[in-house]
Design an enzyme around this catalytic site. Structure first.
Site, mmCIF file in Angstrom:
data_model
loop_
_atom_site.group_PDB
_atom_site.id
_atom_site.type_symbol
_atom_site.label_atom_id
_atom_site.label_comp_id
_atom_site.label_asym_id
_atom_site.label_seq_id
_atom_site.Cartn_x
_atom_site.Cartn_y
_atom_site.Cartn_z
ATOM 1 N N ARG A 46 25.927 16.360 38.488
ATOM 2 C CA ARG A 46 24.664 17.055 38.764
ATOM 3 C C ARG A 46 24.876 17.992 39.955
ATOM 4 N NH1 ARG A 46 21.320 14.447 41.752
ATOM 5 N NH2 ARG A 46 21.294 12.541 40.519
ATOM 6 N N TYR A 98 6.340 37.903 33.962
ATOM 7 C CA TYR A 98 6.700 37.124 32.772
ATOM 8 C C TYR A 98 5.688 35.974 32.621
ATOM 9 C CZ TYR A 98 9.311 33.718 30.002
ATOM 10 O OH TYR A 98 9.685 32.797 29.062
ATOM 11 N N LYS A 195 19.106 35.602 28.744
ATOM 12 C CA LYS A 195 18.898 36.928 28.159
ATOM 13 C C LYS A 195 20.200 37.735 28.164
ATOM 14 C CE LYS A 195 14.769 35.180 28.134
ATOM 15 N NZ LYS A 195 13.773 35.411 29.173
HETATM 16 C C1 LIG Z 1 12.838 34.605 29.915
HETATM 17 C C2 LIG Z 1 12.421 35.005 31.264
HETATM 18 C C3 LIG Z 1 12.218 34.061 32.269
HETATM 19 C C4 LIG Z 1 12.341 32.577 32.018
HETATM 20 O O1 LIG Z 1 13.648 32.207 31.715
HETATM 21 P P1 LIG Z 1 14.036 30.968 30.760
HETATM 22 O O2 LIG Z 1 15.512 31.027 30.724
HETATM 23 O O3 LIG Z 1 13.374 31.213 29.441
HETATM 24 O O4 LIG Z 1 13.499 29.739 31.431
HETATM 25 C C5 LIG Z 1 11.870 34.517 33.531
HETATM 26 N N1 LIG Z 1 11.725 35.836 33.789
HETATM 27 C C6 LIG Z 1 11.907 36.765 32.839
HETATM 28 C C7 LIG Z 1 11.732 38.200 33.193
HETATM 29 C C8 LIG Z 1 12.265 36.400 31.557
HETATM 30 O O5 LIG Z 1 12.422 37.328 30.606
#
Ligand SMILES: *Cc1c(COP(=O)(O)O)cnc(C)c1O
Length: 381
Positions: A46, A98, A195
């Site tokens: 962890r 977001y 992303k």
């Molecule tokens: C997707 C996203 C998040 C959250 O991220 P996760 O990996 O889905 O927890 C935060 N900020 C933005 C701009 C995002 O596109």
């Protein structure tokens, strides 16, 4: 070294045991100690894992910062930042965050006594009106999701420094390839690694990058104490994904520009939101702080019909209807009913998330096929 070289090599050495060029997946929860407390820097997974450590060093390098910390999701990373605060502390942030970040701020942390001011950050002159002796953090996202507003990081940083606040920047939409917030004074850079960094729609992960030693220690403590840490296989997949980040981003930007221009000229399209247009209200800031404008585009339809937006989103064949963004494949989404469904209608309309708004994550397929797909779908609504 330049970005492309760091993307491929930073943080990664040939495996000392075998010479393997790829960092192994250290699939282990614990490490053998020579005598109590005497170990090679790894005690329990962890806290630390070598595959994750390689990725953390790689991310820090890409953001030109000293430290990286990987989390099991982007929300896990954002959560750790707000846990630096105590009841009574205040955060100044944007009014078109977001949806998941907005939900966490309002539903999880506001009831615990942290105050959030959601304001229009398009004009940074606004910010100082909300600074109080309890303000601790300015939290910004740029470009924003899904309205593609651009916030001036340097201007926010000047205000943060003047009042002794931390500036945290969610850099998910730009990726470190198009924008390094630390260059403009950010103290914490946050990513949904899910992303563009992962880039292949196969991992959920988050990250923070930090320069200050003490802040890194505090965030590491939260990271290990609260435990939203990712596994080694996911770390491996992201290390692999990042090796092509610069090449992917080039194509995302190339395809994005052509599609933004196509939409802007289409008779059924009302507004197109993309920071590369000289008419975009913050185009000058985007040009200053970004190296290119990315593949995220939002647009609305003439007549603003939710039914037509639904029909369009279901009629595309190459663009898949799905949440998320930043992968090699093109996606289409309807923010009002998907990513931003947790935001009340009046709130979301104030920031431009209207009934017909659609968001594209333009992938790296052939541009001819992407254009053809949007054409036929627009013909069918
Ligand atoms: C997707 C996203 C998040 C959250 O991220 P996760 O990996 O889905 O927890 C935060 N900020 C933005 C701009 C995002 O596109």
């Amino acid at each position: 070294m330049k970005f492309a070289t760091r993307a491929i090599h930073a943080g990664q050495e040939p495996d000392p045991a075998t010479g393997a060029i790829m960092t192994p997946v250290y699939q282990t929860s614990t490490y053998v100690q020579e005598s109590p407390g005497k170990h090679k820097g790894y005690a329990y997974a962890r806290g630390k894992n070598p595959t994750r450590s390689a990725l953390e060093k790689n991310l820090a390098s890409l953001e030109n910062m000293k430290y990286g910390l990987c989390f099991s999701s982007g929300m896990g990373a954002a959560d750790a930042v707000i846990k630096l605060l105590k009841p009574g502390d205040e955060v100044i942030t944007g009014n078109d965050l977001y949806g998941g970040t907005y939900r966490m701020f309002t539903k999880i942390f506001a009831p615990l006594g942290i105050r959030f001011h959601f304001i229009d950050l398009g004009k940074t002159g606004n910010i100082e009106n909300y600074v109080t002796p309890s303000t601790r953090i300015i939290w910004i996202e740029t470009p924003t999701n899904p309205m593609m507003n651009v916030v001036d990081i340097e201007a926010c940083s000047a205000i943060a420094k003047k009042h002794g606040l931390l500036l945290a920047v969610d850099n998910t939409f730009a990726s470190p390839c198009l924008q390094n917030p630390s260059q403009w004074g950010a103290d914490i850079v946050m990513h949904s690694v899910t992303k563009y960094l992962g880039g292949h729609s196969d991992v959920v992960m988050g990250a923070l990058c930090i320069n200050n030693d003490k802040l890194y220690e505090q965030l590491s403590f939260i990271h290990n104490s609260c435990g939203a840490t990712p596994g080694p296989m996911d770390s491996f997949l992201v290390l692999r994904g990042i090796k092509t980040l610069h090449v992917r981003m080039e194509r995302h930007c190339y395809n994005g520009k052509i599609i933004a221009e196509f939409l802007a000229a289409h008779p059924k399209v009302d507004k197109v939101y993309w920071p590369g247009f000289p008419t975009h209200p913050n185009h000058a800031v985007a040009k200053k702080q970004m190296t290119d404008f990315g593949g995220m585009i939002s647009f609305s339809l003439k007549g603003n019909s939710m039914e037509e937006a639904f029909r369009l989103a279901s009629a595309t064949k190459v663009f898949s209807l799905a949440e998320s963004l930043g992968g090699v494949e093109s996606l289409i989404g309807h923010p009002a009913s998907m990513t931003h469904a947790s935001i009340p209608k009046e709130e979301r309309e104030k920031s431009g998330v209207t009934d017909s708004l659609l968001r594209l994550s333009v992938g790296i397929e052939d541009i001819d096929d992407l254009l053809e797909d949007l054409k036929q779908a627009l013909d069918r609504i």
